[in-house]
Design an enzyme around this catalytic site. Structure first.
Site, PDB file in Angstrom:
ATOM      1  CG  ASP A  15      49.476  68.660  65.388  1.00  0.00           C
ATOM      2  OD1 ASP A  15      49.911  68.358  64.259  1.00  0.00           O
ATOM      3  OD2 ASP A  15      49.016  69.782  65.663  1.00  0.00           O
ATOM      4  CG  PHE A  37      62.470  65.349  61.949  1.00  0.00           C
ATOM      5  CD1 PHE A  37      63.081  64.384  61.137  1.00  0.00           C
ATOM      6  CD2 PHE A  37      61.830  64.899  63.083  1.00  0.00           C
ATOM      7  CE1 PHE A  37      63.061  63.025  61.460  1.00  0.00           C
ATOM      8  CE2 PHE A  37      61.801  63.547  63.436  1.00  0.00           C
ATOM      9  CZ  PHE A  37      62.415  62.615  62.629  1.00  0.00           C
ATOM     10  CG  ASN A  38      58.471  70.325  61.958  1.00  0.00           C
ATOM     11  OD1 ASN A  38      58.611  69.160  62.334  1.00  0.00           O
ATOM     12  ND2 ASN A  38      57.295  70.911  61.916  1.00  0.00           N
ATOM     13  CE  LYS A  90      56.000  63.172  50.642  1.00  0.00           C
ATOM     14  NZ  LYS A  90      56.934  63.626  49.593  1.00  0.00           N
ATOM     15  CE1 TYR A 134      53.344  64.777  52.928  1.00  0.00           C
ATOM     16  CE2 TYR A 134      53.690  64.576  55.287  1.00  0.00           C
ATOM     17  CZ  TYR A 134      54.160  64.917  54.037  1.00  0.00           C
ATOM     18  OH  TYR A 134      55.434  65.385  53.898  1.00  0.00           O
TER      19      TYR A 134
HETATM   20  N1  UFG Z   1      50.959  74.978  64.950  1.00  0.00           N
HETATM   21  C1  UFG Z   1      50.321  75.929  65.706  1.00  0.00           C
HETATM   22  N2  UFG Z   1      49.772  76.996  65.042  1.00  0.00           N
HETATM   23  C2  UFG Z   1      49.837  77.145  63.683  1.00  0.00           C
HETATM   24  C3  UFG Z   1      50.509  76.150  62.934  1.00  0.00           C
HETATM   25  C4  UFG Z   1      51.050  75.078  63.610  1.00  0.00           C
HETATM   26  O1  UFG Z   1      50.218  75.834  66.927  1.00  0.00           O
HETATM   27  O2  UFG Z   1      49.310  78.129  63.146  1.00  0.00           O
HETATM   28  C5  UFG Z   1      51.607  73.858  65.667  1.00  0.00           C
HETATM   29  C6  UFG Z   1      51.161  72.508  65.189  1.00  0.00           C
HETATM   30  O3  UFG Z   1      49.995  72.101  65.849  1.00  0.00           O
HETATM   31  C7  UFG Z   1      52.386  71.662  65.488  1.00  0.00           C
HETATM   32  C8  UFG Z   1      53.557  72.634  65.313  1.00  0.00           C
HETATM   33  O4  UFG Z   1      52.980  73.933  65.401  1.00  0.00           O
HETATM   34  O5  UFG Z   1      52.351  71.270  66.820  1.00  0.00           O
HETATM   35  C9  UFG Z   1      54.245  72.499  63.974  1.00  0.00           C
HETATM   36  O6  UFG Z   1      53.244  72.507  62.961  1.00  0.00           O
HETATM   37  P1  UFG Z   1      53.561  72.637  61.409  1.00  0.00           P
HETATM   38  O7  UFG Z   1      52.255  72.617  60.693  1.00  0.00           O
HETATM   39  O8  UFG Z   1      54.483  73.769  61.161  1.00  0.00           O
HETATM   40  O9  UFG Z   1      54.378  71.320  61.098  1.00  0.00           O
HETATM   41  P2  UFG Z   1      53.996  69.808  61.385  1.00  0.00           P
HETATM   42  O10 UFG Z   1      54.906  69.360  62.493  1.00  0.00           O
HETATM   43  O11 UFG Z   1      52.575  69.581  61.586  1.00  0.00           O
HETATM   44  O12 UFG Z   1      54.289  69.127  59.993  1.00  0.00           O
HETATM   45  C10 UFG Z   1      55.499  69.296  59.316  1.00  0.00           C
HETATM   46  C11 UFG Z   1      55.290  69.166  57.824  1.00  0.00           C
HETATM   47  C12 UFG Z   1      54.826  67.800  57.463  1.00  0.00           C
HETATM   48  C13 UFG Z   1      55.716  66.785  58.057  1.00  0.00           C
HETATM   49  C14 UFG Z   1      55.882  67.005  59.525  1.00  0.00           C
HETATM   50  C15 UFG Z   1      56.854  66.049  60.086  1.00  0.00           C
HETATM   51  O13 UFG Z   1      54.326  70.070  57.398  1.00  0.00           O
HETATM   52  O14 UFG Z   1      54.853  67.679  56.076  1.00  0.00           O
HETATM   53  O15 UFG Z   1      56.349  68.315  59.743  1.00  0.00           O
HETATM   54  O16 UFG Z   1      57.280  66.451  61.337  1.00  0.00           O
HETATM   55  F1  UFG Z   1      55.192  65.545  57.885  1.00  0.00           F
END
Ligand code: UFG
Length: 321
Positions: free
Chosen positions: A279, A169-170, A145, A141
């Protein structure tokens, strides 16, 4: 201005469309509805259902919109899926992006604004992350990008197409009428709120043994309305280049869950699970460049405000759109 928003029926795209209409722009949404929702598109925008893989349809939509600028939100975003189906990500996020670029050149579009991601940085060894940090994606992914970011620079050099790249970011939170409704929800905040709504029994915590104060991953949450406001600034004459967008504050998974408990007043049971592959322990943006060069100022910077707006939306849309 006349603008075309590819992916304007998705989460961030639909909030931007609403704000662009509020700002008086003449908006055309181009969306395949594979991930987006027709009901998410503001009624003041023109809607064209189409796929970026179809160059003729894309060019036609750009011509009819008399588009001066294009916003490219139409990416696939599931990190885990990108590691089992990389072709889906490179095809949608790169190949279809090339069709969009060619259609922009063909129809005389002057500027493209691209939704990129913190995932282009991979596992940075320090935070806050500045724009010029090494780009070393750890999933397909993020690589897709980054590839499109590279293409943008070539199209600028060769065709003079101006671009603005925003690395989110998030993204989280909601406007009064538009929020996060992915068909498969992997993100933390909506998953916690599903527990608060009684739609799920518990919220998984993926990994409790990271090198962070409470052992869970730290992220920088940014309100979707603040992302939208940055995109309006990108339209200003002379604005170009790449910008990180976050609040510069990190919150651990446990802190996010605690904030959701406080905002919702509900008990949110958790289930501690092993780490999720890929992660990074800590992602925090430096948005100094966006603040100084664009004059961007997040209006909803606190996690409590972000969660509160998401909670209102999920309560009023328990089944999404
Ligand atoms: N997490 C949990 N439980 C869940 C979902 C997520 O513990 O049910 C944790 C993940 O492991 C991570 C954090 O929460 O540590 C945030 O997870 P998200 O899936 O909400 O977001 P991400 O940081 O993985 O990813 C998001 C976007 C991506 C982007 C990224 C950049 O989804 O598209 O941010 O930081 F690339």
């Amino acid at each position: 201005m006349n603008i075309l928003v590819a992916g304007g029926a998705g989460y961030i795209g639909s909030v931007f469309v609403e704000e662009a209409c509020n700002a008086g722009h003449n908006v055309t949404v181009f969306d395949s509805l594979v991930e987006g929702h027709r009901a998410a598109v503001n009624e003041r925008a023109r809607f064209v259902q189409g796929d970026l893989a179809d160059r003729a349809a894309t060019s036609q939509a750009l011509k009819e919109a008399q588009a001066e600028a294009v916003f490219y939100f139409a990416g696939f975003i599931m990190v885990g899926e990108s590691m089992t189906e990389p072709g889906k990500y490179f095809r949608n996020n790169v190949s279809n992006g090339i069709e969009l670029l060619e259609a922009c050149i063909e129809t005389g579009v002057k500027k493209i604004v691209f939704s990129s991601t913190a995932a282009v940085f991979g596992m940075p060894d320090r935070v806050p992350i500045e724009e010029d940090f090494p780009k070393q994606p750890v999933n397909a992914y993020g690589e897709s990008k980054l590839m499109f970011e590279t293409l943008l620079e070539w199209y600028r050099k060769i065709h003079g197409l101006n671009y603005v790249v925003f690395r989110y970011f998030n993204a989280a939170g909601a406007s009064a009428s538009r929020g996060e409704a992915h068909r498969i929800e992997t993100h933390l905040i909506p998953n916690i709120l599903k527990v608060a709504l009684g739609q799920k029994e518990n919220c998984a915590i993926f990994g409790t043994d990271y090198d962070t104060p409470d052992g869970t991953c730290i992220r920088d949450y940014i309100h979707v309305l603040d992302l939208a406001s940055s995109h309006l600034l990108a339209l200003k004459e002379g604005v170009s280049g790449s910008f990180n967008l976050g609040n510069g504050e990190g919150y651990s998974v446990r802190e996010v869950i605690d904030t959701c408990r406080k905002v919702t007043g509900r008990d949110i049971p958790v289930l501690e699970e092993p780490r999720r592959a890929g992660d990074p322990p800590r992602l925090i943006a430096s948005s100094r460049k966006a603040i100084t060069e664009l004059g961007w100022k997040p209006a909803h910077p606190t996690l409590e405000e972000i969660v509160t707006t998401a909670w209102h939306w999920h309560q009023s849309h328990p089944d999404g759109y």
